[in-house]
Design an enzyme around this catalytic site. Structure first.
Site, short mmCIF file in Angstrom:
data_model
loop_
_atom_site.label_atom_id
_atom_site.label_comp_id
_atom_site.label_asym_id
_atom_site.label_seq_id
_atom_site.Cartn_x
_atom_site.Cartn_y
_atom_site.Cartn_z
N LYS A 128 0.86 -1.20 0.00
CA LYS A 128 0.00 0.00 0.00
C LYS A 128 0.89 1.25 0.00
O LYS A 128 1.71 1.44 0.88
CB LYS A 128 -0.91 -0.01 1.23
CG LYS A 128 -1.73 1.29 1.40
CD LYS A 128 -2.67 1.21 2.62
CE LYS A 128 -3.34 2.56 2.87
NZ LYS A 128 -4.20 2.55 4.08
N ASP A 184 -2.58 10.12 3.83
CA ASP A 184 -3.98 9.75 3.97
C ASP A 184 -4.70 10.73 4.89
O ASP A 184 -4.66 10.61 6.11
CB ASP A 184 -4.08 8.31 4.54
CG ASP A 184 -5.53 7.87 4.73
OD1 ASP A 184 -6.43 8.56 4.21
OD2 ASP A 184 -5.74 6.83 5.38
N LYS A 208 -10.14 12.83 8.33
CA LYS A 208 -9.68 12.42 9.66
C LYS A 208 -9.62 13.62 10.61
O LYS A 208 -9.47 14.75 10.15
CB LYS A 208 -8.27 11.82 9.55
CG LYS A 208 -8.20 10.46 8.88
CD LYS A 208 -6.77 9.95 8.85
CE LYS A 208 -6.65 8.61 8.15
NZ LYS A 208 -7.36 7.52 8.83
N ASP A 242 1.48 6.14 5.72
CA ASP A 242 0.52 5.24 5.09
C ASP A 242 1.09 4.59 3.81
O ASP A 242 0.39 3.87 3.12
CB ASP A 242 -0.78 5.99 4.79
CG ASP A 242 -2.00 5.09 4.92
OD1 ASP A 242 -1.88 4.01 5.54
OD2 ASP A 242 -3.07 5.46 4.41
N ASP A 282 -12.32 7.10 3.72
CA ASP A 282 -11.09 6.85 4.48
C ASP A 282 -10.67 5.38 4.43
O ASP A 282 -9.57 5.03 4.83
CB ASP A 282 -11.29 7.31 5.93
CG ASP A 282 -9.98 7.50 6.67
OD1 ASP A 282 -8.91 7.47 6.00
OD2 ASP A 282 -10.01 7.68 7.90
N GLU A 287 -9.54 3.76 2.06
CA GLU A 287 -9.01 3.87 0.71
C GLU A 287 -7.95 2.82 0.39
O GLU A 287 -7.71 2.50 -0.77
CB GLU A 287 -8.43 5.27 0.48
CG GLU A 287 -6.97 5.47 0.93
CD GLU A 287 -6.75 5.28 2.43
OE1 GLU A 287 -7.73 5.35 3.19
OE2 GLU A 287 -5.60 5.05 2.84
N ARG A 331 -7.84 -0.42 0.81
CA ARG A 331 -8.39 -1.59 0.11
C ARG A 331 -8.79 -1.23 -1.32
O ARG A 331 -8.75 -2.07 -2.20
CB ARG A 331 -9.57 -2.16 0.91
CG ARG A 331 -10.69 -1.19 1.15
CD ARG A 331 -11.59 -1.59 2.31
NE ARG A 331 -11.08 -1.16 3.61
CZ ARG A 331 -11.70 -1.38 4.77
NH1 ARG A 331 -12.84 -2.04 4.81
NH2 ARG A 331 -11.17 -0.96 5.90
N1 BES Z 1 -4.37 4.33 6.91
C1 BES Z 1 -5.55 4.12 7.66
C2 BES Z 1 -5.35 3.10 8.76
C3 BES Z 1 -4.56 3.55 9.96
C4 BES Z 1 -5.12 4.41 10.89
C5 BES Z 1 -3.30 3.06 10.17
C6 BES Z 1 -4.39 4.78 12.00
C7 BES Z 1 -2.60 3.42 11.30
C8 BES Z 1 -3.13 4.28 12.22
C9 BES Z 1 -6.66 3.61 6.76
O1 BES Z 1 -6.67 4.09 5.47
C10 BES Z 1 -7.94 4.01 7.40
O2 BES Z 1 -8.19 5.18 7.48
N2 BES Z 1 -8.73 3.04 7.85
C11 BES Z 1 -9.96 3.30 8.48
C12 BES Z 1 -10.97 2.31 7.98
C13 BES Z 1 -12.37 2.61 8.41
C14 BES Z 1 -12.87 3.89 7.74
C15 BES Z 1 -13.25 1.46 8.03
C16 BES Z 1 -9.75 3.17 9.97
O3 BES Z 1 -8.99 2.28 10.40
O4 BES Z 1 -10.31 3.98 10.72
ZN ZN Z 2 -4.87 4.71 4.72
MN MN Z 3 -7.71 5.96 5.32
#
Ligand code: BES
Ligand code: ZN
Ligand code: MN
Length: 502
Positions: free
Chosen positions: A274, A279, A286, A297, A356, A358, A360
């Site tokens: 990835k 992000d 966020k 990210d 968010d 994104e 996947r």
């Molecule tokens: N890059 C983030 C995941 C992340 C968050 C990694 C904090 C490390 C620390 C990912 O793209 C994301 O935002 N995931 C969301 C998914 C949700 C919207 C289903 C998450 O984990 O909140």
């Molecule tokens: Zn992300």
């Molecule tokens: Mn995200």
């Protein structure tokens, strides 16, 4: 950094700036410490009685020990002998390496790998020595003005003291450890670089630079037009929200030497990383606190580049292909909106309920692209979910796989390099959470089991090959005062690839 072995029997005659010997709690000496104690007429044991308890992560410097040629003896605390294991060895080497860097020692000798522990091999121990030492010399200064940053570490040479008959095995381990450390340090630098420098284009250029440095690597960087031609509608929907152009990076390692007959050639192993270089969450933006950390990210992508660097340095006997879908995830007038339905390269449609989620969306198209290589295995590496950090913290990487043999090999590689992963469930029953009324699937599965439903989403694009997913959201970097990329899971990946090459 240069690594070598020393096999001289007379430890007390070794001339070096710093010689590390291990000591256990309760005054128990390692064999090399015992040798030096006798050479110095018990001077070492005297110190242990009063000044040094040999707890883990502690050390004591002894200068001008009578009868000993080394300028300094570094007593390294290893904790209780009956609890000594591979992790304690690594902690000891790290204590020593950190001391050498702080004290500006240019070269040093460690005897720690000569101490037997558990069922570990000498090869694994010297690999750990080189890995840890390389890691200790990493210093970020790319964006610090020259006057401010610390002088580069002086440490240039580490010699590992071992038994004469074991030199070959020890050297193999050192070479592996050094390649892993070099790979990790590339991964760390890419992670730590700010997102206005480390863009998708920058990652593409890094791949091209690696291909210049190693003849066995070939890099191809696809831009918007080519990504469109591939019909990667899901990846592109994320990329569209930013002015920064996306990149789809293909970095291919082909072993040299006699070309094996086509039918003997093993299918390649594909790594997918990835590469979201920032992000912000997109329209589902966020919160502001710690948002800077979302520059990390792209650590999955960075670990793919670091691993391929190590693979090339080791001249691995197996084809490995790295795929990196890279872009930014920003809110804008062209960004994805909740409710949008996009069509992935596989033809499957996706309802984007949260912009968010994104990771996947970019990974699914790379996983479909991977099919063309008829791979023996595909492993994706991603800072995918905050939920994985909740589940496993910062200790274990989350491992998801529908293939037990592949999962077990990855877990084993993690144990061997102390870069551990923990297998999470992936039952069919979780798939239900991704149901959508308006597309083949939704891109989120609601609050319960967030890291698992993310893996479930990816699994739908991986039916053509054995597949595993590593969620490194909790392990790719440290937050707080010593914020910085960790270089994980490069050790796990390189170790796994080594196990698949023989
Ligand atoms: N890059 C983030 C995941 C992340 C968050 C990694 C904090 C490390 C620390 C990912 O793209 C994301 O935002 N995931 C969301 C998914 C949700 C919207 C289903 C998450 O984990 O909140
Ligand atoms: Zn992300
Ligand atoms: Mn995200």
């Amino acid at each position: 950094m240069e690594f070598s072995t020393q096999t001289t029997a007379s430890l007390h005659q070794i001339k070096t700036a710093a010689l590390a010997v291990g000591v256990f709690a309760d005054g128990i000496l390692s064999p090399s410490a015992d040798t030096l104690d006798r050479a110095s007429n018990g001077a070492l044991r005297d110190v242990l009685k009063t000044e040094f308890k040999a707890k883990a992560n502690t050390h004591l410097v002894l200068r001008n020990l009578p009868g000993v040629s080394a300028t300094r003896i570094i007593l390294v605390g290893l904790g209780k002998q009956d609890r000594y294991n591979a992790a304690a060895h690594i902690a000891g080497e790290l204590t020593f390496a950190n001391y050498c860097v702080k004290a500006s020692v240019p070269e040093a000798v460690s005897t720690l790998a000569s101490i037997e522990c558990g069922n570990s091999t000498l090869r694994a121990r010297t690999r750990a020595t080189a890995m840890v030492t390389g890691r200790a010399t990493y210093q970020y200064n790319a964006t610090l003005s020259k006057v401010d940053h610390e002088p580069a570490p002086k440490l240039k040479k580490i010699s590992v003291w071992i038994n004469r008959t074991q030199a070959t095995e020890a050297q193999i381990g050192l070479r592996e450890g050094q390649a892993i450390a070099n790979g990790m340090n590339l991964t760390r630098l890419l992670g730590d670089l700010p997102p206005n420098i480390c863009t998708p284009t920058y990652l593409g250029n890094t791949a091209k630079k690696l291909a210049k440095e190693f003849k066995t690597l070939k890099a191809e960087v696809l831009g918007t037009k080519e990504i469109e031609a591939l019909k990667m509608g899901s990846f592109l929907s994320v990329a569209r929200g930013s002015y920064e152009p996306p990149a789809f990076i293909v970095l291919r390692y082909t072993p040299t030497g006699a070309k094996p007959a086509a039918k003997n050639r093993k299918a390649p192993i594909v790594l997918v990383g990835k590469g979201i270089t920032f992000d912000a969450g997109g329209i589902s933006i966020k919160p502001a606190a710690h948002m800077d950390e979302m520059k990390y990210d792209m650590c999955g992508a960075a670990s793919v580049l670091g691993t391929l660097r190590a693979v090339a340095e080791l001249e691995l006997g197996r084809e490995v292909i790295g795929l990196i879908p890279s872009c930014e995830n920003l809110p804008s007038g062209r960004a994805n909106k909740p409710g949008d339905v996009v069509t992935s390269m596989s033809g499957k449609t996706i309802e984007i309920l949260n912009t968010d989620a994104e990771g996947r969306l970019v990974l699914c198209d790379a996983l479909t692209y991977a099919e063309r290589f008829k791979p023996a295995a595909v492993i994706d590496i991603a800072t995918l979910t905050g939920a994985c950090v909740v589940a496993l913290g910062h200790i274990n990487t989350g491992l998801f796989s529908t293939n037990d043999a592949l999962a077990e090999s990855l877990l084993q590689a993690g144990r061997e390099t102390q870069d551990t992963a923990w297998r999470m469930p992936l039952d069919e029953a979780y798939q239900e959470q991704l149901r959508s009324n308006f597309a083949d699937m939704a891109n989120i599965g609601g609050p319960p089991a967030g890291s698992i439903t993310a893996a479930c989403f990816l699994s739908r694009f991986t039916r053509a090959y054995p597949w595993a997913h590593l969620d490194i959201a909790g392990t790719a970097w440290r937050s707080g005062n010593d914020k910085g990329a960790s270089g994980r899971p490069v050790p796990l990946l390189v170790q796994y690839l080594l196990s698949q090459a023989s």
